[in-house]
Design a protein around this motif. Structure first.
Motif, PDB file in Angstrom:
ATOM      1  N   ASP A 157       0.811  -1.214   0.000  1.00  0.00           N
ATOM      2  CA  ASP A 157       0.000   0.000   0.000  1.00  0.00           C
ATOM      3  C   ASP A 157       0.846   1.266   0.000  1.00  0.00           C
ATOM      4  N   GLY A 158       2.174   1.115   0.092  1.00  0.00           N
ATOM      5  CA  GLY A 158       3.063   2.273   0.031  1.00  0.00           C
ATOM      6  C   GLY A 158       3.468   2.837   1.375  1.00  0.00           C
ATOM      7  N   GLY A 159       3.147   2.161   2.448  1.00  0.00           N
ATOM      8  CA  GLY A 159       3.530   2.627   3.779  1.00  0.00           C
ATOM      9  C   GLY A 159       4.615   1.759   4.373  1.00  0.00           C
ATOM     10  N   CYS A 160       4.792   1.841   5.678  1.00  0.00           N
ATOM     11  CA  CYS A 160       5.714   0.986   6.439  1.00  0.00           C
ATOM     12  C   CYS A 160       7.147   1.078   5.952  1.00  0.00           C
ATOM     13  N   GLY A 161       7.588   2.227   5.602  1.00  0.00           N
ATOM     14  CA  GLY A 161       8.981   2.390   5.211  1.00  0.00           C
ATOM     15  C   GLY A 161       9.287   2.000   3.780  1.00  0.00           C
ATOM     16  N   ALA A 162       8.265   1.733   2.983  1.00  0.00           N
ATOM     17  CA  ALA A 162       8.516   1.415   1.581  1.00  0.00           C
ATOM     18  C   ALA A 162       9.029   2.662   0.872  1.00  0.00           C
ATOM     19  N   ALA A 163       9.863   2.456  -0.108  1.00  0.00           N
ATOM     20  CA  ALA A 163      10.413   3.595  -0.847  1.00  0.00           C
ATOM     21  C   ALA A 163       9.287   4.327  -1.572  1.00  0.00           C
ATOM     22  N   PRO A 164       9.252   5.644  -1.497  1.00  0.00           N
ATOM     23  CA  PRO A 164       8.196   6.380  -2.194  1.00  0.00           C
ATOM     24  C   PRO A 164       8.350   6.244  -3.707  1.00  0.00           C
ATOM     25  N   ALA A 165       7.232   6.308  -4.382  1.00  0.00           N
ATOM     26  CA  ALA A 165       7.259   6.210  -5.834  1.00  0.00           C
ATOM     27  C   ALA A 165       7.992   7.413  -6.423  1.00  0.00           C
ATOM     28  N   ASN A 166       8.728   7.177  -7.476  1.00  0.00           N
ATOM     29  CA  ASN A 166       9.460   8.254  -8.135  1.00  0.00           C
ATOM     30  C   ASN A 166       8.480   8.973  -9.059  1.00  0.00           C
ATOM     31  N   ARG A 167       7.948  10.089  -8.587  1.00  0.00           N
ATOM     32  CA  ARG A 167       6.945  10.837  -9.345  1.00  0.00           C
ATOM     33  C   ARG A 167       7.510  12.173  -9.771  1.00  0.00           C
ATOM     34  N   ARG A 168       7.215  12.537 -10.974  1.00  0.00           N
ATOM     35  CA  ARG A 168       7.586  13.859 -11.450  1.00  0.00           C
ATOM     36  C   ARG A 168       6.498  14.832 -11.042  1.00  0.00           C
ATOM     37  N   GLN A 169       6.902  15.909 -10.384  1.00  0.00           N
ATOM     38  CA  GLN A 169       5.937  16.896  -9.937  1.00  0.00           C
ATOM     39  C   GLN A 169       5.915  18.083 -10.890  1.00  0.00           C
ATOM     40  N   TYR A 170       4.728  18.657 -11.004  1.00  0.00           N
ATOM     41  CA  TYR A 170       4.517  19.839 -11.831  1.00  0.00           C
ATOM     42  C   TYR A 170       4.023  20.965 -10.925  1.00  0.00           C
ATOM     43  N   TYR A 171       4.224  22.186 -11.352  1.00  0.00           N
ATOM     44  CA  TYR A 171       3.810  23.339 -10.551  1.00  0.00           C
ATOM     45  C   TYR A 171       2.635  24.030 -11.224  1.00  0.00           C
ATOM     46  N   ASP A 172       1.568  24.225 -10.474  1.00  0.00           N
ATOM     47  CA  ASP A 172       0.394  24.943 -10.945  1.00  0.00           C
ATOM     48  C   ASP A 172       0.522  26.386 -10.452  1.00  0.00           C
ATOM     49  N   GLU A 173       0.812  27.310 -11.378  1.00  0.00           N
ATOM     50  CA  GLU A 173       1.054  28.711 -10.995  1.00  0.00           C
ATOM     51  C   GLU A 173      -0.192  29.375 -10.433  1.00  0.00           C
ATOM     52  N   ARG A 174      -1.364  29.050 -10.973  1.00  0.00           N
ATOM     53  CA  ARG A 174      -2.595  29.665 -10.464  1.00  0.00           C
ATOM     54  C   ARG A 174      -2.884  29.253  -9.028  1.00  0.00           C
ATOM     55  N   ALA A 175      -2.665  27.980  -8.722  1.00  0.00           N
ATOM     56  CA  ALA A 175      -2.942  27.499  -7.373  1.00  0.00           C
ATOM     57  C   ALA A 175      -1.746  27.672  -6.444  1.00  0.00           C
ATOM     58  N   GLY A 176      -0.556  27.828  -7.027  1.00  0.00           N
ATOM     59  CA  GLY A 176       0.645  27.968  -6.211  1.00  0.00           C
ATOM     60  C   GLY A 176       1.023  26.683  -5.505  1.00  0.00           C
ATOM     61  N   ARG A 177       0.701  25.545  -6.137  1.00  0.00           N
ATOM     62  CA  ARG A 177       0.945  24.238  -5.522  1.00  0.00           C
ATOM     63  C   ARG A 177       1.531  23.284  -6.546  1.00  0.00           C
ATOM     64  N   TYR A 178       2.201  22.248  -6.033  1.00  0.00           N
ATOM     65  CA  TYR A 178       2.721  21.187  -6.890  1.00  0.00           C
ATOM     66  C   TYR A 178       1.695  20.066  -7.003  1.00  0.00           C
ATOM     67  N   TYR A 179       1.715  19.373  -8.138  1.00  0.00           N
ATOM     68  CA  TYR A 179       0.850  18.225  -8.353  1.00  0.00           C
ATOM     69  C   TYR A 179       1.616  17.179  -9.148  1.00  0.00           C
ATOM     70  N   TYR A 180       1.053  15.992  -9.212  1.00  0.00           N
ATOM     71  CA  TYR A 180       1.680  14.913  -9.982  1.00  0.00           C
ATOM     72  C   TYR A 180       0.600  14.060 -10.640  1.00  0.00           C
ATOM     73  N   TYR A 181       1.013  13.302 -11.645  1.00  0.00           N
ATOM     74  CA  TYR A 181       0.131  12.395 -12.372  1.00  0.00           C
ATOM     75  C   TYR A 181       0.436  10.972 -11.922  1.00  0.00           C
ATOM     76  N   ASP A 182      -0.587  10.237 -11.501  1.00  0.00           N
ATOM     77  CA  ASP A 182      -0.431   8.850 -11.076  1.00  0.00           C
ATOM     78  C   ASP A 182      -0.788   7.940 -12.241  1.00  0.00           C
ATOM     79  N   THR A 183       0.203   7.250 -12.791  1.00  0.00           N
ATOM     80  CA  THR A 183      -0.034   6.405 -13.961  1.00  0.00           C
ATOM     81  C   THR A 183      -0.891   5.188 -13.624  1.00  0.00           C
ATOM     82  N   ALA A 184      -0.876   4.742 -12.374  1.00  0.00           N
ATOM     83  CA  ALA A 184      -1.663   3.571 -11.996  1.00  0.00           C
ATOM     84  C   ALA A 184      -3.165   3.856 -12.051  1.00  0.00           C
ATOM     85  N   THR A 185      -3.566   5.057 -11.652  1.00  0.00           N
ATOM     86  CA  THR A 185      -4.993   5.391 -11.633  1.00  0.00           C
ATOM     87  C   THR A 185      -5.406   6.292 -12.792  1.00  0.00           C
TER      88      THR A 185
END
Length: 113
Positions: A74-102
């Motif tokens: 499930d991605g917890g318990c000390g498992a290595a985090p997924a290597n995700r590329r993050q993008y920046y949304d300038e309007r929201a001022g936040r980072y986001y990412y695309y999950d290929t699994a879902t």
């Protein structure tokens, strides 16, 4: 005693297959059921011949190993985090990412975008 223990473990295994809660719970129940069966067989054939004690020890160990395995899936318990590329949304001022699994976008904190 052994037949009733096997029937109980089999019922637990069937219940584990039908859970919708997640890998942690499903693997914990499945591991406990398999551990109880193996512990009962080993406990009955080795040492004092006490299948009940062997089943209890096997269920505890199997449940623990199954829970850790499910938690890592499930991605917890000390498992290595997924290597995700993050993008920046300038309007929201936040980072986001695309999950290929879902096939969905999520904010940096994991909430849906």
């Amino acid at each position: 005693m052994l037949k009733s223990l096997i029937a109980l473990a089999g019922a637990g295994l069937l219940t584990a297959a039908c859970t919708t809660t997640g890998n942690t719970e499903r693997n914990a129940v499945g591991g406990a059921a398999l551990g109880a069966i193996a512990g009962a067989v080993i406990g009955n054939n080795v040492g004092g011949g006490d299948a009940g004690t062997g089943a209890a020890i096997g269920a505890a160990l199997g449940g623990t190993v199954g829970a850790v395995k499910g938690c890592r899936e499930d991605g917890g318990c000390g498992a290595a985090p997924a290597n995700r590329r993050q993008y920046y949304d300038e309007r929201a001022g936040r980072y986001y990412y695309y999950d290929t699994a879902t096939g969905r976008y999520f904010w940096e904190n994991g909430s849906p975008r």
